[in-house]
Write an enzyme that holds these catalytic residues in place. Structure first.
Site, PDB file in Angstrom:
ATOM      1  N   CYS A 199       6.510  -4.251  16.189  1.00 57.23           N
ATOM      2  CA  CYS A 199       6.024  -3.216  17.116  1.00 57.23           C
ATOM      3  C   CYS A 199       4.583  -3.520  17.527  1.00 57.23           C
ATOM      4  O   CYS A 199       3.749  -3.873  16.693  1.00 57.23           O
ATOM      5  CB  CYS A 199       6.122  -1.829  16.486  1.00 57.23           C
ATOM      6  SG  CYS A 199       7.813  -1.369  16.092  1.00 57.23           S
ATOM      7  N   ASN A 253      -3.493   5.151  16.217  1.00 58.99           N
ATOM      8  CA  ASN A 253      -4.656   4.826  15.400  1.00 58.99           C
ATOM      9  C   ASN A 253      -5.096   3.403  15.692  1.00 58.99           C
ATOM     10  O   ASN A 253      -4.269   2.528  15.942  1.00 58.99           O
ATOM     11  CB  ASN A 253      -4.296   4.982  13.922  1.00 58.99           C
ATOM     12  CG  ASN A 253      -4.024   6.425  13.570  1.00 58.99           C
ATOM     13  OD1 ASN A 253      -4.858   7.292  13.776  1.00 58.99           O
ATOM     14  ND2 ASN A 253      -2.824   6.697  13.076  1.00 58.99           N
ATOM     15  N   CYS A 293       6.577  -6.662   7.416  1.00 58.13           N
ATOM     16  CA  CYS A 293       7.613  -6.092   8.280  1.00 58.13           C
ATOM     17  C   CYS A 293       7.915  -7.103   9.375  1.00 58.13           C
ATOM     18  O   CYS A 293       7.032  -7.826   9.820  1.00 58.13           O
ATOM     19  CB  CYS A 293       7.097  -4.788   8.899  1.00 58.13           C
ATOM     20  SG  CYS A 293       8.298  -3.977   9.984  1.00 58.13           S
ATOM     21  N   CYS A 320       1.359  -1.664  15.816  1.00 54.67           N
ATOM     22  CA  CYS A 320       1.352  -1.437  14.371  1.00 54.67           C
ATOM     23  C   CYS A 320       0.732  -2.606  13.597  1.00 54.67           C
ATOM     24  O   CYS A 320       1.017  -3.775  13.882  1.00 54.67           O
ATOM     25  CB  CYS A 320       2.787  -1.211  13.900  1.00 54.67           C
ATOM     26  SG  CYS A 320       2.897  -0.769  12.163  1.00 54.67           S
ATOM     27  N   SER A 358      11.908   7.114   7.895  1.00 48.21           N
ATOM     28  CA  SER A 358      11.572   6.861   9.294  1.00 48.21           C
ATOM     29  C   SER A 358      12.099   5.487   9.696  1.00 48.21           C
ATOM     30  O   SER A 358      11.921   4.508   8.967  1.00 48.21           O
ATOM     31  CB  SER A 358      10.050   6.909   9.462  1.00 48.21           C
ATOM     32  OG  SER A 358       9.688   6.596  10.780  1.00 48.21           O
ATOM     33  N   CYS A 376       3.442   8.585   0.793  1.00 48.49           N
ATOM     34  CA  CYS A 376       4.034   7.733   1.821  1.00 48.49           C
ATOM     35  C   CYS A 376       4.227   6.360   1.177  1.00 48.49           C
ATOM     36  O   CYS A 376       3.255   5.729   0.742  1.00 48.49           O
ATOM     37  CB  CYS A 376       3.067   7.656   3.006  1.00 48.49           C
ATOM     38  SG  CYS A 376       3.566   6.501   4.280  1.00 48.49           S
ATOM     39  N   CYS A 434      -1.082   6.407   9.971  1.00 47.54           N
ATOM     40  CA  CYS A 434       0.128   5.731  10.458  1.00 47.54           C
ATOM     41  C   CYS A 434      -0.210   4.423  11.149  1.00 47.54           C
ATOM     42  O   CYS A 434      -1.089   4.372  11.998  1.00 47.54           O
ATOM     43  CB  CYS A 434       0.853   6.602  11.468  1.00 47.54           C
ATOM     44  SG  CYS A 434       1.419   8.132  10.785  1.00 47.54           S
ATOM     45  N   GLY A 484       6.966  -1.571   6.397  1.00 49.80           N
ATOM     46  CA  GLY A 484       8.365  -1.989   6.313  1.00 49.80           C
ATOM     47  C   GLY A 484       9.306  -1.098   7.084  1.00 49.80           C
ATOM     48  O   GLY A 484       8.970   0.020   7.458  1.00 49.80           O
ATOM     49  N   GLU A 485      10.503  -1.625   7.337  1.00 52.17           N
ATOM     50  CA  GLU A 485      11.539  -0.861   8.019  1.00 52.17           C
ATOM     51  C   GLU A 485      12.620  -0.541   6.968  1.00 52.17           C
ATOM     52  O   GLU A 485      13.338  -1.429   6.512  1.00 52.17           O
ATOM     53  CB  GLU A 485      12.111  -1.702   9.176  1.00 52.17           C
ATOM     54  CG  GLU A 485      13.405  -1.199   9.775  1.00 52.17           C
ATOM     55  CD  GLU A 485      13.397   0.285  10.174  1.00 52.17           C
ATOM     56  OE1 GLU A 485      12.412   0.770  10.741  1.00 52.17           O
ATOM     57  OE2 GLU A 485      14.398   0.963   9.871  1.00 52.17           O
ATOM     58  N   GLU A 545       0.827  -1.206   0.000  1.00 52.52           N
ATOM     59  CA  GLU A 545       0.000   0.000   0.000  1.00 52.52           C
ATOM     60  C   GLU A 545       0.864   1.259   0.000  1.00 52.52           C
ATOM     61  O   GLU A 545       1.956   1.274   0.556  1.00 52.52           O
ATOM     62  CB  GLU A 545      -0.910   0.005   1.238  1.00 52.52           C
ATOM     63  CG  GLU A 545      -1.958  -1.094   1.180  1.00 52.52           C
ATOM     64  CD  GLU A 545      -2.907  -1.080   2.374  1.00 52.52           C
ATOM     65  OE1 GLU A 545      -4.117  -1.187   2.160  1.00 52.52           O
ATOM     66  OE2 GLU A 545      -2.437  -0.958   3.526  1.00 52.52           O
ATOM     67  N   SER A 569      11.421   6.553  15.267  1.00 49.86           N
ATOM     68  CA  SER A 569      10.277   6.101  16.058  1.00 49.86           C
ATOM     69  C   SER A 569      10.733   5.863  17.489  1.00 49.86           C
ATOM     70  O   SER A 569      11.448   4.902  17.759  1.00 49.86           O
ATOM     71  CB  SER A 569       9.718   4.807  15.457  1.00 49.86           C
ATOM     72  OG  SER A 569       9.072   5.099  14.242  1.00 49.86           O
ATOM     73  N   LEU A 570      10.327   6.744  18.376  1.00 47.54           N
ATOM     74  CA  LEU A 570      10.780   6.646  19.774  1.00 47.54           C
ATOM     75  C   LEU A 570       9.725   5.925  20.622  1.00 47.54           C
ATOM     76  O   LEU A 570       9.990   4.857  21.172  1.00 47.54           O
ATOM     77  CB  LEU A 570      11.065   8.057  20.308  1.00 47.54           C
ATOM     78  CG  LEU A 570      11.716   8.148  21.682  1.00 47.54           C
ATOM     79  CD1 LEU A 570      13.068   7.474  21.701  1.00 47.54           C
ATOM     80  CD2 LEU A 570      11.865   9.615  22.117  1.00 47.54           C
ATOM     81  N   HIS A 571       8.555   6.519  20.723  1.00 48.11           N
ATOM     82  CA  HIS A 571       7.381   5.889  21.322  1.00 48.11           C
ATOM     83  C   HIS A 571       7.448   5.547  22.811  1.00 48.11           C
ATOM     84  O   HIS A 571       6.498   4.963  23.351  1.00 48.11           O
ATOM     85  CB  HIS A 571       6.974   4.620  20.558  1.00 48.11           C
ATOM     86  CG  HIS A 571       6.783   4.833  19.096  1.00 48.11           C
ATOM     87  ND1 HIS A 571       6.096   5.897  18.588  1.00 48.11           N
ATOM     88  CD2 HIS A 571       7.228   4.125  18.010  1.00 48.11           C
ATOM     89  CE1 HIS A 571       6.092   5.833  17.262  1.00 48.11           C
ATOM     90  NE2 HIS A 571       6.786   4.779  16.891  1.00 48.11           N
TER      91      HIS A 571
HETATM   92  N1  SAH Z   1       9.505   1.049  10.308  1.00 46.26           N
HETATM   93  C1  SAH Z   1       9.621   2.480  10.271  1.00 46.26           C
HETATM   94  C2  SAH Z   1       8.641   3.069   9.321  1.00 46.26           C
HETATM   95  C3  SAH Z   1       7.202   3.035   9.780  1.00 46.26           C
HETATM   96  S1  SAH Z   1       6.692   4.662   9.784  1.00 46.26           S
HETATM   97  C4  SAH Z   1       9.531   3.049  11.659  1.00 46.26           C
HETATM   98  O1  SAH Z   1       9.326   2.275  12.586  1.00 46.26           O
HETATM   99  O2  SAH Z   1       9.725   4.233  11.851  1.00 46.26           O
HETATM  100  C5  SAH Z   1       5.192   4.645  10.505  1.00 46.26           C
HETATM  101  C6  SAH Z   1       5.134   5.412  11.819  1.00 46.26           C
HETATM  102  O3  SAH Z   1       3.843   5.182  12.380  1.00 46.26           O
HETATM  103  C7  SAH Z   1       6.132   4.882  12.829  1.00 46.26           C
HETATM  104  O4  SAH Z   1       6.590   5.909  13.663  1.00 46.26           O
HETATM  105  C8  SAH Z   1       5.286   3.916  13.582  1.00 46.26           C
HETATM  106  O5  SAH Z   1       5.805   3.582  14.824  1.00 46.26           O
HETATM  107  C9  SAH Z   1       3.979   4.668  13.677  1.00 46.26           C
HETATM  108  N2  SAH Z   1       2.846   3.800  13.991  1.00 46.26           N
HETATM  109  C10 SAH Z   1       2.779   2.462  13.898  1.00 46.26           C
HETATM  110  N3  SAH Z   1       1.566   2.023  14.276  1.00 46.26           N
HETATM  111  C11 SAH Z   1       0.851   3.109  14.613  1.00 46.26           C
HETATM  112  C12 SAH Z   1      -0.498   3.292  15.072  1.00 46.26           C
HETATM  113  N4  SAH Z   1      -1.329   2.265  15.225  1.00 46.26           N
HETATM  114  N5  SAH Z   1      -0.895   4.555  15.295  1.00 46.26           N
HETATM  115  C13 SAH Z   1      -0.073   5.613  15.091  1.00 46.26           C
HETATM  116  N6  SAH Z   1       1.188   5.483  14.660  1.00 46.26           N
HETATM  117  C14 SAH Z   1       1.659   4.247  14.431  1.00 46.26           C
END
Ligand code: SAH
Length: 350
Positions: free
Chosen positions: A124, A298, A120, A127, A199, A113, A341, A167-168, A100, A222-224
């Site tokens: 995480c 999301n 992937c 995701c 990212s 995007c 995202c 994907g990463e 997609e 992606s810190l989170h």
């Molecule tokens: N693998 C890369 C690219 C993914 S980018 C990475 O991890 O950065 C997509 C972004 O959306 C990342 O920051 C990811 O952590 C975030 N993401 C993943 N699931 C999500 C969700 N359910 N809601 C909001 N953001 C999310």
């Protein structure tokens, strides 16, 4: 050249080749080098077959059909968001896999995007893209074709690219770096590297290489989480590359490139959106040339985690700013079509 990716079923994928490689290939086929330039121009424009290349002699077109191919995606479905016009594309790849991409219109121009892998393997917890695991890496041509196919479909030019789909990117760096070279070529899409953002979840050795190779490309990390323990719970990659090392690597990256880093922080209700997370985050990022992009998580139906309410997210953002950390709550485009995202998935059957 990534030989095994470029040559499939004995045929060379001309979309995967740089301009120089095409010129060398033409010479090998007994042709003048400028034919390589012409082919490159066609492939990065609207040509999807060798017969479209009307300034090539018929005999060369026949030779190209015999020895070459041009990766093209089949559009299986386009969903258009009712609220903001964002379009989500489901593409069928030549080997049957699906990916997609999301097309967005902004004031500054059109943005896409793109996915960098089919599936992937990062795992995480919040995701959707990782639920089915990794199928395979995309070639540079396949990533580029996400842009070209959307441009052909919309008839509009895309000026900004984010590698934030499925994907990463740093798990597929050879192809991703080739993709950067292809889209940046002045005879191709001629995209400014500064209009590209990649990212990563933090694969540190690759992040270092990337900083050396492409200092102009924007980096989002992606810190989170605000501490290592929490991050390991949400993102398995943290067990391999722990947060302290990630933050050090980010500081080095900023120093090396002179550019600001964006941290993505998906707000998960009751998990990483508390007062103590705020305090930890502030200490962690103090004095750093960075920006935090807050994304209320999301919904992903398979996951038991829930997103922070938007109003609460705005509060979180204000508090960070008060403590001197630049932050914004990301405006979500396309959430009504599951294009936001973390909502892209491998083989959407819906
Ligand atoms: N693998 C890369 C690219 C993914 S980018 C990475 O991890 O950065 C997509 C972004 O959306 C990342 O920051 C990811 O952590 C975030 N993401 C993943 N699931 C999500 C969700 N359910 N809601 C909001 N953001 C999310």
């Amino acid at each position: 050249m990534t030989e095994q990716m470029t040559v499939q079923s004995g045929k060379t994928d001309v979309k995967n080749m740089t301009r120089d490689e095409l010129k060398v290939w033409m010479k090998e086929l007994g042709q003048p080098a400028f034919r390589g330039e012409q082919i490159f121009g066609w492939v990065h424009g609207t040509a999807t077959g060798f017969d479209h290349m009307t300034n090539l002699p018929q005999s060369l077109r026949e030779l190209l059909k015999e020895k070459g191919r041009i990766t093209c995606h089949r559009i299986e479905r386009v969903q258009t968001s009712r609220s903001d016009g964002t379009k989500k594309y489901l593409f069928r790849l030549e080997d049957g896999n699906a990916i997609e991409s999301v097309f967005m219109r902004y004031k500054f121009g059109n943005s896409i995007c793109v996915s960098t892998q089919a599936g992937c393997r990062m795992g995480c917890r919040f995701c959707a893209s990782t639920i089915g695991g990794l199928c395979r890496n995309l070639t540079a041509a396949e990533i580029l074709e996400e842009i070209l196919a959307v441009q052909r479909d919309t008839g509009e030019r895309i000026s900004h690219v984010v590698l934030m789909g499925t994907g990463e990117p740093f798990d597929n760096y050879d192809n991703v770096s080739r993709f950067f070279r292809l889209v940046h070529d002045p005879k191709g899409l001629n995209l400014s590297l500064r209009n590209i953002t990649v990212s990563t979840c933090g694969i540190l050795p690759v992040m270092k290489r990337f900083g050396d190779d492409f200092p102009q490309v924007n980096l989002a990390v992606s810190l989170h989480a605000s501490n290592g323990q929490l991050r390991s719970r949400l993102m398995p990659i943290n067990r391999t590359y722990p947060m302290e090392e990630l933050i050090d690597a980010c500081r080095e990256h900023i120093e090396k490139t002179g550019r600001r880093i964006t941290f993505e922080y998906t707000l998960v209700k009751g998990v990483n959106d508390r007062e103590e997370n705020l305090t930890e985050l502030t200490a962690l990022l103090a004095g750093m040339n960075c920006h935090i992009n807050l994304i209320p998580m999301n919904p992903v139906s398979e996951r038991d985690l829930r997103g922070t309410d938007r109003r609460f997210a705005e509060e979180f953002c204000k508090k960070l700013e008060k403590k001197g950390i630049q932050a914004t709550v990301r405006r979500e485009l396309g959430s009504d079509i599951d294009a936001a995202c973390g909502q892209l998935r491998l083989n959407s059957q819906k």
